[in-house]
Design an enzyme around this catalytic site. Structure first.
Site, PDB file in Angstrom:
ATOM      1  N   LYS A 230       0.828  -1.209   0.000  1.00 17.31           N
ATOM      2  CA  LYS A 230       0.000   0.000   0.000  1.00 17.31           C
ATOM      3  C   LYS A 230       0.864   1.262   0.000  1.00 17.31           C
ATOM      4  O   LYS A 230       0.694   2.133  -0.837  1.00 17.31           O
ATOM      5  CB  LYS A 230      -0.887   0.088   1.255  1.00 17.31           C
ATOM      6  CG  LYS A 230      -1.848  -1.030   1.455  1.00 17.31           C
ATOM      7  CD  LYS A 230      -2.683  -0.807   2.696  1.00 17.31           C
ATOM      8  CE  LYS A 230      -1.870  -0.812   3.988  1.00 17.31           C
ATOM      9  NZ  LYS A 230      -1.286  -2.121   4.332  1.00 17.31           N
TER      10      LYS A 230
ATOM     11  N   ARG B 287      -9.607   1.659   8.341  1.00 15.54           N
ATOM     12  CA  ARG B 287      -9.296   0.286   8.714  1.00 15.54           C
ATOM     13  C   ARG B 287     -10.397  -0.330   9.577  1.00 15.54           C
ATOM     14  O   ARG B 287     -10.306  -1.513   9.894  1.00 15.54           O
ATOM     15  CB  ARG B 287      -7.993   0.253   9.527  1.00 15.54           C
ATOM     16  CG  ARG B 287      -6.730   0.028   8.698  1.00 15.54           C
ATOM     17  CD  ARG B 287      -5.534   0.232   9.625  1.00 15.54           C
ATOM     18  NE  ARG B 287      -4.377  -0.524   9.255  1.00 15.54           N
ATOM     19  CZ  ARG B 287      -3.322  -0.045   8.600  1.00 15.54           C
ATOM     20  NH1 ARG B 287      -3.308   1.177   8.164  1.00 15.54           N
ATOM     21  NH2 ARG B 287      -2.276  -0.808   8.363  1.00 15.54           N
TER      22      ARG B 287
ATOM     23  N   ARG C   2      11.754  -6.516   5.374  1.00 13.35           N
ATOM     24  CA  ARG C   2      11.763  -5.123   5.815  1.00 13.35           C
ATOM     25  C   ARG C   2      12.282  -5.020   7.259  1.00 13.35           C
ATOM     26  O   ARG C   2      12.971  -4.074   7.613  1.00 13.35           O
ATOM     27  CB  ARG C   2      10.362  -4.514   5.706  1.00 13.35           C
ATOM     28  CG  ARG C   2      10.336  -3.048   6.085  1.00 13.35           C
ATOM     29  CD  ARG C   2       9.026  -2.376   5.786  1.00 13.35           C
ATOM     30  NE  ARG C   2       7.974  -2.849   6.653  1.00 13.35           N
ATOM     31  CZ  ARG C   2       6.695  -2.486   6.558  1.00 13.35           C
ATOM     32  NH1 ARG C   2       6.323  -1.672   5.604  1.00 13.35           N
ATOM     33  NH2 ARG C   2       5.792  -2.946   7.391  1.00 13.35           N
TER      34      ARG C   2
ATOM     35  N   ARG D 253      11.760  -2.010  11.855  1.00 14.75           N
ATOM     36  CA  ARG D 253      10.506  -1.503  12.437  1.00 14.75           C
ATOM     37  C   ARG D 253      10.061  -2.406  13.573  1.00 14.75           C
ATOM     38  O   ARG D 253      10.058  -3.634  13.442  1.00 14.75           O
ATOM     39  CB  ARG D 253       9.418  -1.446  11.347  1.00 14.75           C
ATOM     40  CG  ARG D 253       9.050  -0.046  10.958  1.00 14.75           C
ATOM     41  CD  ARG D 253       8.139   0.000   9.762  1.00 14.75           C
ATOM     42  NE  ARG D 253       6.800  -0.511  10.035  1.00 14.75           N
ATOM     43  CZ  ARG D 253       5.779  -0.344   9.210  1.00 14.75           C
ATOM     44  NH1 ARG D 253       5.944   0.313   8.078  1.00 14.75           N
ATOM     45  NH2 ARG D 253       4.595  -0.836   9.506  1.00 14.75           N
TER      46      ARG D 253
ATOM     47  N   ARG E 225      -0.996  -8.344  13.394  1.00 16.92           N
ATOM     48  CA  ARG E 225      -1.478  -7.360  12.414  1.00 16.92           C
ATOM     49  C   ARG E 225      -2.319  -8.036  11.338  1.00 16.92           C
ATOM     50  O   ARG E 225      -3.313  -7.500  10.872  1.00 16.92           O
ATOM     51  CB  ARG E 225      -0.293  -6.627  11.787  1.00 16.92           C
ATOM     52  CG  ARG E 225       0.348  -5.637  12.763  1.00 16.92           C
ATOM     53  CD  ARG E 225       1.756  -5.260  12.344  1.00 16.92           C
ATOM     54  NE  ARG E 225       1.819  -4.612  11.066  1.00 16.92           N
ATOM     55  CZ  ARG E 225       2.905  -4.568  10.312  1.00 16.92           C
ATOM     56  NH1 ARG E 225       4.018  -5.154  10.707  1.00 16.92           N
ATOM     57  NH2 ARG E 225       2.884  -3.945   9.155  1.00 16.92           N
TER      58      ARG E 225
HETATM   59  P1  B4P Z   1       3.581  -1.968   2.478  1.00 15.90           P
HETATM   60  O1  B4P Z   1       2.408  -2.875   2.410  1.00 15.90           O
HETATM   61  O2  B4P Z   1       3.615  -0.800   1.540  1.00 15.90           O
HETATM   62  O3  B4P Z   1       3.651  -1.634   3.982  1.00 15.90           O
HETATM   63  P2  B4P Z   1       2.947  -0.488   4.751  1.00 15.90           P
HETATM   64  O4  B4P Z   1       2.382   0.586   3.888  1.00 15.90           O
HETATM   65  O5  B4P Z   1       3.972  -0.077   5.708  1.00 15.90           O
HETATM   66  O6  B4P Z   1       1.661  -1.130   5.380  1.00 15.90           O
HETATM   67  P3  B4P Z   1       1.484  -1.720   6.798  1.00 15.90           P
HETATM   68  O7  B4P Z   1       0.082  -2.264   6.812  1.00 15.90           O
HETATM   69  O8  B4P Z   1       2.589  -2.652   7.052  1.00 15.90           O
HETATM   70  O9  B4P Z   1       1.673  -0.516   7.821  1.00 15.90           O
HETATM   71  P4  B4P Z   1       1.038   0.940   7.999  1.00 15.90           P
HETATM   72  O10 B4P Z   1       2.165   1.882   7.900  1.00 15.90           O
HETATM   73  O11 B4P Z   1      -0.144   1.233   7.120  1.00 15.90           O
HETATM   74  O12 B4P Z   1       4.975  -2.661   2.175  1.00 15.90           O
HETATM   75  C1  B4P Z   1       5.517  -3.675   2.946  1.00 15.90           C
HETATM   76  C2  B4P Z   1       6.894  -4.091   2.437  1.00 15.90           C
HETATM   77  O13 B4P Z   1       6.785  -4.753   1.175  1.00 15.90           O
HETATM   78  C3  B4P Z   1       7.879  -2.948   2.218  1.00 15.90           C
HETATM   79  O14 B4P Z   1       9.123  -3.328   2.751  1.00 15.90           O
HETATM   80  C4  B4P Z   1       7.976  -2.799   0.732  1.00 15.90           C
HETATM   81  O15 B4P Z   1       9.245  -2.372   0.292  1.00 15.90           O
HETATM   82  C5  B4P Z   1       7.719  -4.207   0.245  1.00 15.90           C
HETATM   83  N1  B4P Z   1       7.065  -4.233  -1.067  1.00 15.90           N
HETATM   84  C6  B4P Z   1       6.038  -3.445  -1.445  1.00 15.90           C
HETATM   85  N2  B4P Z   1       5.679  -3.744  -2.713  1.00 15.90           N
HETATM   86  C7  B4P Z   1       6.489  -4.772  -3.125  1.00 15.90           C
HETATM   87  C8  B4P Z   1       6.591  -5.531  -4.339  1.00 15.90           C
HETATM   88  N3  B4P Z   1       5.798  -5.316  -5.393  1.00 15.90           N
HETATM   89  N4  B4P Z   1       7.519  -6.521  -4.385  1.00 15.90           N
HETATM   90  C9  B4P Z   1       8.330  -6.756  -3.326  1.00 15.90           C
HETATM   91  N5  B4P Z   1       8.289  -6.067  -2.155  1.00 15.90           N
HETATM   92  C10 B4P Z   1       7.376  -5.073  -2.064  1.00 15.90           C
HETATM   93  O16 B4P Z   1       0.480   0.867   9.500  1.00 15.90           O
HETATM   94  C11 B4P Z   1       1.350   0.606  10.579  1.00 15.90           C
HETATM   95  C12 B4P Z   1       0.563   0.601  11.894  1.00 15.90           C
HETATM   96  O17 B4P Z   1       0.008   1.929  12.133  1.00 15.90           O
HETATM   97  C13 B4P Z   1      -0.662  -0.313  11.957  1.00 15.90           C
HETATM   98  O18 B4P Z   1      -0.314  -1.657  12.284  1.00 15.90           O
HETATM   99  C14 B4P Z   1      -1.487   0.398  13.083  1.00 15.90           C
HETATM  100  O19 B4P Z   1      -0.981   0.116  14.360  1.00 15.90           O
HETATM  101  C15 B4P Z   1      -1.251   1.867  12.799  1.00 15.90           C
HETATM  102  N6  B4P Z   1      -2.297   2.408  11.912  1.00 15.90           N
HETATM  103  C16 B4P Z   1      -2.112   2.852  10.636  1.00 15.90           C
HETATM  104  N7  B4P Z   1      -3.277   3.264  10.107  1.00 15.90           N
HETATM  105  C17 B4P Z   1      -4.233   3.069  11.068  1.00 15.90           C
HETATM  106  C18 B4P Z   1      -5.639   3.269  11.106  1.00 15.90           C
HETATM  107  N8  B4P Z   1      -6.315   3.753  10.049  1.00 15.90           N
HETATM  108  N9  B4P Z   1      -6.305   2.946  12.231  1.00 15.90           N
HETATM  109  C19 B4P Z   1      -5.671   2.468  13.311  1.00 15.90           C
HETATM  110  N10 B4P Z   1      -4.327   2.229  13.333  1.00 15.90           N
HETATM  111  C20 B4P Z   1      -3.610   2.526  12.217  1.00 15.90           C
END
Ligand code: B4P
Length: 196
Positions: free
Chosen positions: A13, A88, A127, A133, A144
């Site tokens: 995402k 979410r 990652r 992280r 998660r």
């Molecule tokens: P991503 O999936 O992009 O990870 P993310 O955006 O960090 O999402 P995530 O759900 O983990 O955490 P978020 O920050 O939203 O990528 C993951 C990895 O895959 C990366 O290392 C990337 O390089 C790699 N990758 C991506 N695409 C790839 C591809 N095509 N091929 C290979 N590798 C690839 O949220 C973090 C925390 O914040 C949540 O757990 C929660 O505690 C809180 N939070 C955030 N939003 C919230 C909300 N709305 N409500 C309540 N809590 C919330």
């Protein structure tokens, strides 16, 4: 365009949001990134968020909703935005509906990235090694994922019912996934255009 990007942790995402928002000239708003900035700066919100994030839990709706409402009121969101990781929970869906209704705006599309469970875990563990992280440990990743399945996956039904949801294969090189998303968005714009 007003867009949402959804998907389980590790689906890409955050990665895709930055590229797509850049291509469309709209801000990418990641609730996770805003929380991480607040944690790093040790703000009052950051102290609350950290407690939940480190355990893999969602930050309470009240905190998250206020933060998003304030962010969407900023001038750069007037002509569109891409929300990454929000909503979410059902309460967050209702909040976003209210925020949009108050400005007379509608969502244009919701993209859900679909990726196999095994690939997701491999990405997050990779990652964990590169970024360190606190929420990328095997145990917290499991939590998660559980939370996503229980609370967030059902939200897509709401958006599917509204005819907004587009499922996109999130496996493959980053640029290929970006191209799939932009193709889907172009098709949905064309479909909306031709129905007017
Ligand atoms: P991503 O999936 O992009 O990870 P993310 O955006 O960090 O999402 P995530 O759900 O983990 O955490 P978020 O920050 O939203 O990528 C993951 C990895 O895959 C990366 O290392 C990337 O390089 C790699 N990758 C991506 N695409 C790839 C591809 N095509 N091929 C290979 N590798 C690839 O949220 C973090 C925390 O914040 C949540 O757990 C929660 O505690 C809180 N939070 C955030 N939003 C919230 C909300 N709305 N409500 C309540 N809590 C919330």
């Amino acid at each position: 365009m007003r867009l949402l990007i959804m998907g389980p942790p590790g689906s890409g995402k955050g990665t895709q949001a930055v590229h797509i928002a850049h291509l469309l000239g709209i801000p990418a708003i990641s609730t996770g990134d805003i929380f991480r900035t607040n944690v790093a700066e040790e703000t009052a919100m950051g102290r609350i968020a950290r407690e939940y994030m480190d355990a893999g839990e969602y930050v309470p709706d009240q905190v998250t909703n206020t933060m998003v409402r304030d962010r969407l009121a900023e001038p750069d969101c007037a002509s569109g935005f891409l929300l990454d990781g929000y909503p979410r929970t059902l309460q967050q869906v209702d909040e976003l509906d209210q925020v949009l209704a108050a400005t007379g705006a509608d969502l244009d599309a919701v993209v859900e990235l679909v990726v196999d469970q095994g690939v997701l875990i491999d990405r997050l563990l990779l990652r964990a090694r590169s970024e360190g992280r606190a929420d990328d440990t095997a145990e917290v990743i499991r939590r998660r994922q559980e939370l996503f399945a229980e609370q967030t996956a059902p939200l897509t039904i709401r958006y599917a019912d509204r005819g907004l949801l587009h499922l996109v294969d999130g496996d493959g090189p980053v640029e290929l996934v970006t191209a799939r998303v932009t193709d889907v968005l172009a098709e949905s714009r064309a479909a909306v255009g031709s129905s007017r």
